[in-house]
Design a protein around this motif. Sequence first.
Motif, mmCIF file in Angstrom:
data_model
loop_
_atom_site.group_PDB
_atom_site.id
_atom_site.type_symbol
_atom_site.label_atom_id
_atom_site.label_comp_id
_atom_site.label_asym_id
_atom_site.label_seq_id
_atom_site.Cartn_x
_atom_site.Cartn_y
_atom_site.Cartn_z
ATOM 1 N N MET A 1 0.849 -1.207 -0.038
ATOM 2 C CA MET A 1 -0.222 0.006 -0.136
ATOM 3 C C MET A 1 0.935 1.344 0.069
ATOM 4 N N LEU A 2 0.506 2.196 -0.932
ATOM 5 C CA LEU A 2 1.384 3.316 -1.096
ATOM 6 C C LEU A 2 1.050 4.301 0.087
ATOM 7 N N THR A 3 2.120 4.992 0.690
ATOM 8 C CA THR A 3 1.860 6.077 1.839
ATOM 9 C C THR A 3 1.206 7.225 1.156
ATOM 10 N N ASP A 4 0.697 8.236 1.951
ATOM 11 C CA ASP A 4 0.230 9.378 1.617
ATOM 12 C C ASP A 4 1.052 10.177 0.918
ATOM 13 N N GLU B 1 3.789 9.056 -1.018
ATOM 14 C CA GLU B 1 4.125 8.478 -2.105
ATOM 15 C C GLU B 1 3.060 8.646 -3.326
ATOM 16 N N ILE B 2 1.763 8.861 -2.709
ATOM 17 C CA ILE B 2 0.751 8.973 -3.523
ATOM 18 C C ILE B 2 0.719 10.411 -4.341
ATOM 19 N N ALA C 1 3.599 10.807 -6.378
ATOM 20 C CA ALA C 1 3.803 10.304 -7.905
ATOM 21 C C ALA C 1 2.614 11.060 -8.874
ATOM 22 N N TYR D 1 -6.124 9.408 -1.452
ATOM 23 C CA TYR D 1 -6.237 10.063 -2.945
ATOM 24 C C TYR D 1 -7.014 11.409 -2.854
#
Length: 269
Positions: free
Chosen positions: A1-4, A6-7, A10, A112
């Motif tokens: 699961m991506l961290t905040d 990382e989101i 990206a 997101y």
Amino acid sequence: MLTDIEIAQAATPEDITVIADAAGIAPEYVECYGKTKAKIDYNLLRNEDHEPGKLILVTAINPTPAGEGKTTTTVGLGDALSELGKKTVIALREPSLGPVFGIKGGAAGGGYAQVIPMEDINLHFTGDFHAIGAANNLLAALLDAHIHNGNELNIDPRRITWKRVVDMNDRQLRNIVCGLGGKANGVPREDGFDITVASEIMAIFCLATSITDLKERLGRIVVGYTYDDKPVTAHDLHAEGAMAALLKDALKPNLVQSLYGNTHGSCSW
């Protein structure tokens, strides 16, 4: 699961001028701070005609160390309304560095449902909190300088209510003794620090409608009392002009963008 983060990192943000245009803000009112942040000239509200919009207030009841999710809910709601074809602008308060480096962490949403550039928003952003802290501490310095240089207003050092501020959680500074070190270093007295967001100047920012109104409100700040029980204000110390000068840019709202539908959902601080 991506961290905040990382989101957020990206994502490919739109140029902030595109976001301003989507929000209906003319270029002459947009002051860019790089490609992803801007300040908006508040004269826009006086110079342009606007139809009243609809306001949705998102709040919470019980604070927790990790926060309640107000920002995440607000951003998600704004993005959902944009998806439905509504012209949406989200108004959020700027994060404080204290909670950012505490248990709570950042305050730019989560998953997101975030606003970007997240790391900039959570740190120094456009410098508003630094300006507020400087104005607050300028008033504190003028107050102590007045007492040190003869105390013409007859201020009682035991009844000073105005505290200094720092934008960090630092319990060691909540209650201090200042002015030690001899005659050249001021009058010894008890003092303390609040976190910057707890400054009365923050409350004034919520109410001020112009730089002139801001200056007048700053002048009415009560900083303490005299020996004969009379209130002393920032105006008595002739401080409001210098304080307003420090705050002239901070009064302008910031413009950034949400992760989802960047050209539709804009976010102002």
